[in-house]
Design a protein around this motif. Sequence first.
Motif, PDB file in Angstrom:
ATOM      1  N   GLU A   2       8.022  10.887  42.361  1.00  0.00           N
ATOM      2  CA  GLU A   2       7.847  11.600  41.093  1.00  0.00           C
ATOM      3  C   GLU A   2       9.201  11.925  40.540  1.00  0.00           C
ATOM      4  O   GLU A   2       9.955  12.390  41.235  1.00  0.00           O
ATOM      5  CB  GLU A   2       6.960  12.537  41.001  1.00  0.00           C
ATOM      6  CG  GLU A   2       5.361  12.308  41.264  1.00  0.00           C
ATOM      7  CD  GLU A   2       4.673  13.464  41.194  1.00  0.00           C
ATOM      8  OE1 GLU A   2       5.018  14.472  40.753  1.00  0.00           O
ATOM      9  OE2 GLU A   2       3.579  13.299  41.827  1.00  0.00           O
ATOM     10  N   THR A  33      11.969  13.085  37.005  1.00  0.00           N
ATOM     11  CA  THR A  33      12.109  13.826  35.655  1.00  0.00           C
ATOM     12  C   THR A  33      13.591  13.358  35.239  1.00  0.00           C
ATOM     13  O   THR A  33      14.463  13.284  36.126  1.00  0.00           O
ATOM     14  CB  THR A  33      11.874  15.452  35.899  1.00  0.00           C
ATOM     15  OG1 THR A  33      11.887  15.778  34.599  1.00  0.00           O
ATOM     16  CG2 THR A  33      12.846  15.913  36.525  1.00  0.00           C
ATOM     17  N   ALA A  34      13.588  13.282  33.799  1.00  0.00           N
ATOM     18  CA  ALA A  34      14.968  12.928  33.202  1.00  0.00           C
ATOM     19  C   ALA A  34      15.854  14.322  33.196  1.00  0.00           C
ATOM     20  O   ALA A  34      15.369  15.126  32.556  1.00  0.00           O
ATOM     21  CB  ALA A  34      14.483  12.431  31.925  1.00  0.00           C
ATOM     22  N   ASP A  92      20.243  12.092  31.407  1.00  0.00           N
ATOM     23  CA  ASP A  92      18.988  11.057  31.570  1.00  0.00           C
ATOM     24  C   ASP A  92      18.807  10.461  32.791  1.00  0.00           C
ATOM     25  O   ASP A  92      18.285   9.630  32.866  1.00  0.00           O
ATOM     26  CB  ASP A  92      19.075  10.202  30.455  1.00  0.00           C
ATOM     27  CG  ASP A  92      18.951  10.614  28.953  1.00  0.00           C
ATOM     28  OD1 ASP A  92      18.038  11.752  29.023  1.00  0.00           O
ATOM     29  OD2 ASP A  92      19.428   9.949  27.954  1.00  0.00           O
ATOM     30  N   ARG A 126      17.268   9.994  36.420  1.00  0.00           N
ATOM     31  CA  ARG A 126      16.278  10.169  36.769  1.00  0.00           C
ATOM     32  C   ARG A 126      16.028  10.733  38.031  1.00  0.00           C
ATOM     33  O   ARG A 126      16.200  10.137  39.318  1.00  0.00           O
ATOM     34  CB  ARG A 126      15.325   8.891  36.879  1.00  0.00           C
ATOM     35  CG  ARG A 126      15.124   7.991  35.585  1.00  0.00           C
ATOM     36  CD  ARG A 126      14.151   6.901  35.714  1.00  0.00           C
ATOM     37  NE  ARG A 126      14.677   5.677  36.441  1.00  0.00           N
ATOM     38  CZ  ARG A 126      14.216   4.588  36.829  1.00  0.00           C
ATOM     39  NH1 ARG A 126      13.118   4.482  36.724  1.00  0.00           N
ATOM     40  NH2 ARG A 126      14.991   3.773  37.658  1.00  0.00           N
ATOM     41  N   ASP A 149       6.773   9.025  36.176  1.00  0.00           N
ATOM     42  CA  ASP A 149       7.049  10.543  35.191  1.00  0.00           C
ATOM     43  C   ASP A 149       6.249  11.537  36.139  1.00  0.00           C
ATOM     44  O   ASP A 149       5.176  11.575  36.002  1.00  0.00           O
ATOM     45  CB  ASP A 149       6.803  10.398  33.949  1.00  0.00           C
ATOM     46  CG  ASP A 149       7.551  11.563  33.198  1.00  0.00           C
ATOM     47  OD1 ASP A 149       6.535  12.358  32.670  1.00  0.00           O
ATOM     48  OD2 ASP A 149       8.695  11.512  33.071  1.00  0.00           O
ATOM     49  N   GLU A 151       5.646  14.359  34.935  1.00  0.00           N
ATOM     50  CA  GLU A 151       4.847  15.585  33.934  1.00  0.00           C
ATOM     51  C   GLU A 151       3.671  14.413  33.688  1.00  0.00           C
ATOM     52  O   GLU A 151       2.519  15.121  33.758  1.00  0.00           O
ATOM     53  CB  GLU A 151       5.639  15.624  32.485  1.00  0.00           C
ATOM     54  CG  GLU A 151       6.587  16.335  32.792  1.00  0.00           C
ATOM     55  CD  GLU A 151       7.436  16.781  31.251  1.00  0.00           C
ATOM     56  OE1 GLU A 151       6.793  16.299  30.248  1.00  0.00           O
ATOM     57  OE2 GLU A 151       8.306  17.655  31.137  1.00  0.00           O
ATOM     58  N   GLN A 152       3.590  13.110  33.397  1.00  0.00           N
ATOM     59  CA  GLN A 152       2.557  12.564  33.350  1.00  0.00           C
ATOM     60  C   GLN A 152       1.574  12.259  34.535  1.00  0.00           C
ATOM     61  O   GLN A 152       0.302  12.521  34.542  1.00  0.00           O
ATOM     62  CB  GLN A 152       3.017  11.039  32.958  1.00  0.00           C
ATOM     63  CG  GLN A 152       3.516  10.917  31.732  1.00  0.00           C
ATOM     64  CD  GLN A 152       3.966   9.651  31.384  1.00  0.00           C
ATOM     65  OE1 GLN A 152       3.720   8.573  31.916  1.00  0.00           O
ATOM     66  NE2 GLN A 152       4.569   9.301  30.223  1.00  0.00           N
TER      67      GLN A 152
END
Length: 364
Positions: free
Chosen positions: A50, A52-53, A335, A337, A356, A358-359
Amino acid sequence: MKANRLTAIGLVAGAALWIASGHLMPRDSANSEAAIRPTQAGTQPPFRVEVTAAKVVDHSPKLTLSGRTEADHKVSIVARTGGVLTQLNVTRGQHVKKGDVVAVLADEAREAQVAQAQALYDQRKAELQARRELIDKGTLPKLDLVNLEAQYKAAEASLASAKAERDRGVLRAPWDGVVTDVPAEVGAAAFSFTGTPIATLVALDPMLAVVEVSEQKLAGIKVGETAKVRLITGHVVRGHVRYVAKSTTNATRTYRVEVEIPNADGKIPDGITSEVVLSLNPVPAAQIPRSALTISAAGDVGVRVVGQGDKVAFVPVHIVEDLQDTMWVAGVKDDARVIVRGQDFVRDGQVVAAVDAEQESASR
C-alpha cells in the motif's frame, strides 16, 4: 519341516522382488517435482504493498521547550537615607500604582534643614528685590546686583538640596506592580545602614516566559514571531518573541529566549513552570505516517518508494518534526509513492503491486 522351508524361501523371494521393483519400475521422483516448481513460481503475482503520494510543502516545524515565567521588572525598594521607619503603607500581595508612597523614614534633622534653608532663601529673595529697586533708582551701584543675585541663587540651591534630602525619606513605587515581600517593620531604625530593603515590588504585566535554546535550533528563531505558552496550570496563552540572546549561558552553553505574554489581570504568577512552543523557519517537507519509516541494511533511516517499473527503492530522509501519529520528513520527492504498508517485506529492486492506501482502507 519341508513345508516350513518352502514358506521361508517364498517370503525371501517375494521381498527380493519388491526391492528390485524400486529400481526397475518407472516412478515420479523429486526431479519431476523440481521440474514443476519453476512453472508454479512463474505464475505467482507480485507482492502487494500500500502506497500514498507524498506532498512536499513548506512546513514550519514546532520547537517545544520547558521553561519558567519571569516578571518583566523586579526591584527591591531600599532606604536611601537614615531615619526611623514611621510609616509602612503596603503588605504582601498588595497592588500599587506608580508614585504611591510605600514607606516613610522620619528624621527631625531633615525637616530642620529644610526650614533653615527656606528662611535663608526668603531672606535672599527679599534683599534682592529691595536692592534691585534702589539700583534702578541709581542709589546703589549696579555691581552690587551681581553679588546679590549670586547669594540668591546659592540660597535657592541650598533649599532644593534640603528638600531632596527630606524626600529621600519618602519611598515611592517606581511603577505599577505587586508587593511580594516586606522585610521591614515600623519602628525600625535605619540610621547606620542606608540601603536596607523595605519592600520587594514585581511587575506582572507583561509577563515573560523564559527558555534556553541550543545553538542548533537558534537560527530558526526570530524576534517578533508568535509563540504559544502552555502553563503547568493548563492555561494556554499566546505571546511573541521579544529577545534572543547573542551569547551563551556559561553553565549550559544554551541561549536565553524571552517570550512576552500579556498579563493584565495578573493571573500568571512569577516563576511558574511553562512549556513554550516556537515556530522555526519553514523547510520543504512531506508528512507521512510514522509507520512508514524503516531502516536500510546500512542503518540509515528512510522510506521505501515505488518507482518506475513498479520497482522498490530506498530513500534516506531527514526528520523535520516528530508528531504523535505522523512525521514531517525532508528528502522525499513530490508525488513520490511512499510504501506505508508492507515496506519491511520487500527489497530494493523488487517488482511489486502498488495500491492506494486510502482506497484500500475504505474497501476494508
